[in-house]
Scaffold this motif. Structure first.
Motif, PDB file in Angstrom:
ATOM      1  N   ALA A   1      -9.830   4.638  21.565  1.00  0.00           N
ATOM      2  CA  ALA A   1     -10.854   5.622  21.905  1.00  0.00           C
ATOM      3  C   ALA A   1     -12.212   4.978  22.143  1.00  0.00           C
ATOM      4  O   ALA A   1     -12.945   5.375  23.059  1.00  0.00           O
ATOM      5  N   VAL A   2     -12.578   4.002  21.322  1.00  0.00           N
ATOM      6  CA  VAL A   2     -13.906   3.395  21.414  1.00  0.00           C
ATOM      7  C   VAL A   2     -13.880   2.119  22.257  1.00  0.00           C
ATOM      8  O   VAL A   2     -14.678   1.950  23.186  1.00  0.00           O
ATOM      9  N   GLY A   3     -12.977   1.216  21.947  1.00  0.00           N
ATOM     10  CA  GLY A   3     -12.951  -0.073  22.633  1.00  0.00           C
ATOM     11  C   GLY A   3     -12.460   0.007  24.057  1.00  0.00           C
ATOM     12  O   GLY A   3     -12.933  -0.740  24.927  1.00  0.00           O
TER      13      GLY A   3
ATOM     14  N   PHE B   1      -2.673  -6.081   4.489  1.00  0.00           N
ATOM     15  CA  PHE B   1      -2.977  -4.837   5.205  1.00  0.00           C
ATOM     16  C   PHE B   1      -4.231  -4.978   6.066  1.00  0.00           C
ATOM     17  O   PHE B   1      -4.263  -4.503   7.207  1.00  0.00           O
ATOM     18  N   ALA B   2      -5.274  -5.608   5.540  1.00  0.00           N
ATOM     19  CA  ALA B   2      -6.524  -5.746   6.285  1.00  0.00           C
ATOM     20  C   ALA B   2      -6.309  -6.512   7.586  1.00  0.00           C
ATOM     21  O   ALA B   2      -6.824  -6.126   8.653  1.00  0.00           O
ATOM     22  N   ALA B   3      -5.547  -7.597   7.517  1.00  0.00           N
ATOM     23  CA  ALA B   3      -5.261  -8.377   8.720  1.00  0.00           C
ATOM     24  C   ALA B   3      -4.438  -7.563   9.710  1.00  0.00           C
ATOM     25  O   ALA B   3      -4.694  -7.584  10.926  1.00  0.00           O
ATOM     26  N   MET B   4      -3.450  -6.846   9.189  1.00  0.00           N
ATOM     27  CA  MET B   4      -2.614  -6.015  10.048  1.00  0.00           C
ATOM     28  C   MET B   4      -3.454  -4.970  10.776  1.00  0.00           C
ATOM     29  O   MET B   4      -3.291  -4.755  11.990  1.00  0.00           O
ATOM     30  N   LEU B   5      -4.363  -4.333  10.055  1.00  0.00           N
ATOM     31  CA  LEU B   5      -5.223  -3.326  10.664  1.00  0.00           C
ATOM     32  C   LEU B   5      -6.098  -3.954  11.744  1.00  0.00           C
ATOM     33  O   LEU B   5      -6.267  -3.388  12.833  1.00  0.00           O
ATOM     34  N   LEU B   6      -6.639  -5.118  11.487  1.00  0.00           N
ATOM     35  CA  LEU B   6      -7.495  -5.807  12.449  1.00  0.00           C
ATOM     36  C   LEU B   6      -6.725  -6.158  13.720  1.00  0.00           C
ATOM     37  O   LEU B   6      -7.208  -5.937  14.847  1.00  0.00           O
ATOM     38  N   PHE B   7      -5.502  -6.676  13.559  1.00  0.00           N
ATOM     39  CA  PHE B   7      -4.692  -7.046  14.721  1.00  0.00           C
ATOM     40  C   PHE B   7      -4.280  -5.816  15.532  1.00  0.00           C
ATOM     41  O   PHE B   7      -4.229  -5.858  16.762  1.00  0.00           O
ATOM     42  N   ARG B   8      -3.996  -4.716  14.840  1.00  0.00           N
ATOM     43  CA  ARG B   8      -3.637  -3.479  15.530  1.00  0.00           C
ATOM     44  C   ARG B   8      -4.819  -2.954  16.345  1.00  0.00           C
ATOM     45  O   ARG B   8      -4.648  -2.487  17.474  1.00  0.00           O
ATOM     46  N   ILE B   9      -6.003  -3.023  15.774  1.00  0.00           N
ATOM     47  CA  ILE B   9      -7.188  -2.551  16.488  1.00  0.00           C
ATOM     48  C   ILE B   9      -7.434  -3.413  17.732  1.00  0.00           C
ATOM     49  O   ILE B   9      -7.759  -2.895  18.814  1.00  0.00           O
ATOM     50  N   GLY B  10      -7.270  -4.737  17.594  1.00  0.00           N
ATOM     51  CA  GLY B  10      -7.440  -5.613  18.746  1.00  0.00           C
ATOM     52  C   GLY B  10      -6.484  -5.271  19.876  1.00  0.00           C
ATOM     53  O   GLY B  10      -6.866  -5.211  21.052  1.00  0.00           O
ATOM     54  N   THR B  11      -5.227  -5.021  19.518  1.00  0.00           N
ATOM     55  CA  THR B  11      -4.239  -4.628  20.527  1.00  0.00           C
ATOM     56  C   THR B  11      -4.600  -3.292  21.154  1.00  0.00           C
ATOM     57  O   THR B  11      -4.434  -3.082  22.359  1.00  0.00           O
ATOM     58  N   SER B  12      -5.104  -2.379  20.334  1.00  0.00           N
ATOM     59  CA  SER B  12      -5.391  -1.030  20.813  1.00  0.00           C
ATOM     60  C   SER B  12      -6.523  -1.010  21.842  1.00  0.00           C
ATOM     61  O   SER B  12      -6.545  -0.149  22.724  1.00  0.00           O
ATOM     62  N   ILE B  13      -7.471  -1.933  21.740  1.00  0.00           N
ATOM     63  CA  ILE B  13      -8.551  -1.994  22.735  1.00  0.00           C
ATOM     64  C   ILE B  13      -7.972  -2.326  24.115  1.00  0.00           C
ATOM     65  O   ILE B  13      -8.339  -1.713  25.127  1.00  0.00           O
ATOM     66  N   ALA B  14      -7.044  -3.281  24.141  1.00  0.00           N
ATOM     67  CA  ALA B  14      -6.353  -3.589  25.400  1.00  0.00           C
ATOM     68  C   ALA B  14      -5.558  -2.389  25.884  1.00  0.00           C
ATOM     69  O   ALA B  14      -5.505  -2.099  27.087  1.00  0.00           O
TER      70      ALA B  14
ATOM     71  N   VAL C   1       0.851  -1.191   0.000  1.00  0.00           N
ATOM     72  CA  VAL C   1       0.000   0.000   0.000  1.00  0.00           C
ATOM     73  C   VAL C   1       0.887   1.241   0.000  1.00  0.00           C
ATOM     74  O   VAL C   1       2.098   1.161   0.210  1.00  0.00           O
ATOM     75  N   SER C   2       0.283   2.422  -0.252  1.00  0.00           N
ATOM     76  CA  SER C   2       1.030   3.670  -0.236  1.00  0.00           C
ATOM     77  C   SER C   2       1.315   4.101   1.201  1.00  0.00           C
ATOM     78  O   SER C   2       0.653   3.642   2.138  1.00  0.00           O
ATOM     79  N   ILE C   3       2.263   5.004   1.379  1.00  0.00           N
ATOM     80  CA  ILE C   3       2.596   5.497   2.719  1.00  0.00           C
ATOM     81  C   ILE C   3       1.415   6.230   3.351  1.00  0.00           C
ATOM     82  O   ILE C   3       1.078   5.966   4.512  1.00  0.00           O
ATOM     83  N   PRO C   4       0.729   7.160   2.635  1.00  0.00           N
ATOM     84  CA  PRO C   4      -0.439   7.787   3.257  1.00  0.00           C
ATOM     85  C   PRO C   4      -1.515   6.781   3.658  1.00  0.00           C
ATOM     86  O   PRO C   4      -2.137   6.914   4.718  1.00  0.00           O
ATOM     87  N   PHE C   5      -1.729   5.752   2.823  1.00  0.00           N
ATOM     88  CA  PHE C   5      -2.733   4.744   3.157  1.00  0.00           C
ATOM     89  C   PHE C   5      -2.293   3.926   4.367  1.00  0.00           C
ATOM     90  O   PHE C   5      -3.105   3.574   5.234  1.00  0.00           O
ATOM     91  N   ALA C   6      -1.004   3.624   4.463  1.00  0.00           N
ATOM     92  CA  ALA C   6      -0.493   2.899   5.632  1.00  0.00           C
ATOM     93  C   ALA C   6      -0.676   3.703   6.906  1.00  0.00           C
ATOM     94  O   ALA C   6      -0.733   3.142   8.001  1.00  0.00           O
ATOM     95  N   GLY C   7      -0.792   5.041   6.765  1.00  0.00           N
ATOM     96  CA  GLY C   7      -1.036   5.882   7.938  1.00  0.00           C
ATOM     97  C   GLY C   7      -2.322   5.536   8.661  1.00  0.00           C
ATOM     98  O   GLY C   7      -2.480   5.859   9.845  1.00  0.00           O
ATOM     99  N   TYR C   8      -3.248   4.836   7.984  1.00  0.00           N
ATOM    100  CA  TYR C   8      -4.486   4.429   8.650  1.00  0.00           C
ATOM    101  C   TYR C   8      -4.240   3.350   9.699  1.00  0.00           C
ATOM    102  O   TYR C   8      -5.126   3.082  10.534  1.00  0.00           O
ATOM    103  N   LEU C   9      -3.066   2.725   9.696  1.00  0.00           N
ATOM    104  CA  LEU C   9      -2.707   1.836  10.798  1.00  0.00           C
ATOM    105  C   LEU C   9      -2.590   2.622  12.098  1.00  0.00           C
ATOM    106  O   LEU C   9      -2.810   2.086  13.187  1.00  0.00           O
ATOM    107  N   VAL C  10      -2.210   3.897  11.981  1.00  0.00           N
ATOM    108  CA  VAL C  10      -2.142   4.773  13.153  1.00  0.00           C
ATOM    109  C   VAL C  10      -3.538   5.171  13.601  1.00  0.00           C
ATOM    110  O   VAL C  10      -3.891   5.072  14.780  1.00  0.00           O
ATOM    111  N   SER C  11      -4.359   5.637  12.656  1.00  0.00           N
ATOM    112  CA  SER C  11      -5.706   6.078  13.025  1.00  0.00           C
ATOM    113  C   SER C  11      -6.570   4.909  13.490  1.00  0.00           C
ATOM    114  O   SER C  11      -7.391   5.058  14.399  1.00  0.00           O
ATOM    115  N   GLY C  12      -6.407   3.723  12.881  1.00  0.00           N
ATOM    116  CA  GLY C  12      -7.160   2.552  13.319  1.00  0.00           C
ATOM    117  C   GLY C  12      -6.813   2.170  14.744  1.00  0.00           C
ATOM    118  O   GLY C  12      -7.702   1.842  15.550  1.00  0.00           O
ATOM    119  N   TYR C  13      -5.534   2.213  15.072  1.00  0.00           N
ATOM    120  CA  TYR C  13      -5.097   1.914  16.441  1.00  0.00           C
ATOM    121  C   TYR C  13      -5.696   2.917  17.410  1.00  0.00           C
ATOM    122  O   TYR C  13      -6.195   2.565  18.487  1.00  0.00           O
TER     123      TYR C  13
END
Length: 415
Positions: free
Chosen positions: A74-76, A113-126, A57-69
């Motif tokens: 914030a929510v979880g 990327f989709a799996a990476m984003l999902l795993f990052r979000i799971g970690t971020s809830i903790a 993916v592009s660098i700006p698109f990879a930045g959504y790994l930050v916002s997803g986390y």
């Protein structure tokens, strides 16, 4: 088996009794776990180009790994915190650290990327639940006059992660590939898990106080609480709009070599660590005057960051000062929320990481939008300067209202 468990309990008790007078060991355990969570959150900035290439993916698109986390925190985080209100804080801290370790293993093995984003979000809830609980535990271990310093010690885990974790993670990623960075995070998580298990005692005082959910919600209506959350949003815009893309900013605008960037990140982390303890002292001294002054200075510092970004040495110095101010501001903001919600801290404490990470998520999206719009990496500090100026105005108005009302902070429920 029972003999081994008994031996481990005796070791834990022995360590606690020996070192308690010299160092508040429960705070040290909270610090170490905060270091682990902070490293995995922020290290992505140091390896973002490699992650983008590796996942196609592009660098700006990879930045959504930050916002997803950030959105996961914030929510979880608050939802998980409230769902576990009747469980021992120590037990939850242990479970959350285990979840962290599993999340790092999953990220290291992410196939796309989709799996990476999902795993990052799971970690971020903790992550979100951890910091909400850890802050309440930290301030409960010290007298009221030292609340700012207790918050600072836990926050120091985040800043030290910028000194050691982020540069080391970026270096590991540069040598062995970005997946190796997450394997290293797993090891840190295991160390934090052992520290929490050994150093945080299971006592009646550590059990959660019972609070009605309605009371938890009502304390959020205090103007000192919701204005502090607004200030958090402004602070994180000023920090994370530039920091999310700090590696390409330093490479493409400042002209630094890729191997120099980790050293600049190291200086940023050193500044942040100095700032968090300075902020703790200021919070225990004169909280609101210090907060207002720091916000005003940081707004000016972001203007300086924009002006000096093409020049290597001034930019390096500016990043050091900018990092110090970011965390010097964060400590009194959090101490203020914990002080004004002491009678019902559960939900409010969980909103501390939420407030920060809503700001992080918005910052990553705004940064990506600016870059996609063709404004370039140099424009990123300008947005931060504007939001910090607005945050300073909110803090000033809030302090004036608090002074006019003459209302004292609430007494902790346990008192």
């Amino acid at each position: 088996m029972s003999l081994a468990i008994s031996l481990l309990h005796n070791i834990k008790k022995y360590l606690y009794n020996i070192f308690e007078a010299a160092l508040p060991l429960p705070l040290f355990a909270l610090f170490l776990a905060a270091f682990a969570f902070g490293t995995t959150e922020f290290v992505i900035a140091g390896i973002l180009p490699d992650v983008a290439t590796g996942l196609g993916v592009s660098i700006p698109f990879a930045g959504y790994l930050v916002s997803g986390y950030a959105l996961g925190i914030a929510v979880g985080g608050p939802l998980l915190t409230m769902a576990t209100r009747r469980i021992s804080r120590r037990s939850i801290l242990v479970a959350l650290t285990i979840a962290f370790c599993l999340g790092q293993v999953a990220c290291a093995m992410a196939p796309n990327f989709a799996a990476m984003l999902l795993f990052r979000i799971g970690t971020s809830i903790a992550h979100g639940a951890y910091f909400g609980i850890a802050m309440v535990v930290a301030v409960s271990l010290v007298p009221n006059s030292a609340r700012g310093r207790a918050v600072a010690l836990v926050l120091a885990g985040l800043t030290v992660s910028n000194i050691i974790g982020v540069p080391a993670g970026a270096a590991i990623g540069g040598i062995w590939g970005w997946r190796a960075t997450f394997w290293a995070m797993t090891l840190i998580g295991v160390m934090a898990l052992v520290a929490i298990w050994l150093l945080i005692p299971q006592t009646k005082l550590e059990r959660r106080e019972e609070h009605h959910l309605g009371r938890e919600v009502r304390v959020l209506g205090r103007q000192q609480v919701w204005t502090s959350l607004i200030i958090m949003l402004a602070l994180m815009m000023g920090q994370m709009v530039p920091f999310t893309y700090i590696t390409p900013l330093l490479q493409e605008v400042t002209g630094l070599d890729a191997m120099v960037v980790p050293w600049v990140l190291l200086l940023n982390g050193v500044g942040a660590t100095l700032g968090v303890f300075i902020g703790g002292r200021l919070a225990d001294w004169k909280l609101m005057p210090s907060l207002i002054a720091l916000l005003a200075v940081q707004a000016g510092m972001l203007v300086v960051l924009y002006l000096v970004s093409p020049y290597a040495v001034p930019m390096t110095v500016a990043i050091f000062i900018w990092g110090a101010l970011n965390f010097a501001i964060g400590t009194p903001v959090q101490a203020r929320i914990l002080t004004w919600t002491a009678d019902a801290p559960g939900l409010a404490s969980s909103l501390i990481p939420s407030g920060f990470n809503v700001g992080i998520a918005i910052a990553a999206v705004v940064g990506a939008a600016l870059l996609d719009g063709g404004y370039g990496y140099r424009s990123l500090p300008v947005i931060g300067a504007v939001t910090l100026a607005l945050g300073c105005l909110v803090a000033l108005l809030s302090a004036l209202q608090e002074k006019r009302s003459g209302i004292a902070p609430p007494v902790p429920a346990s008192a």
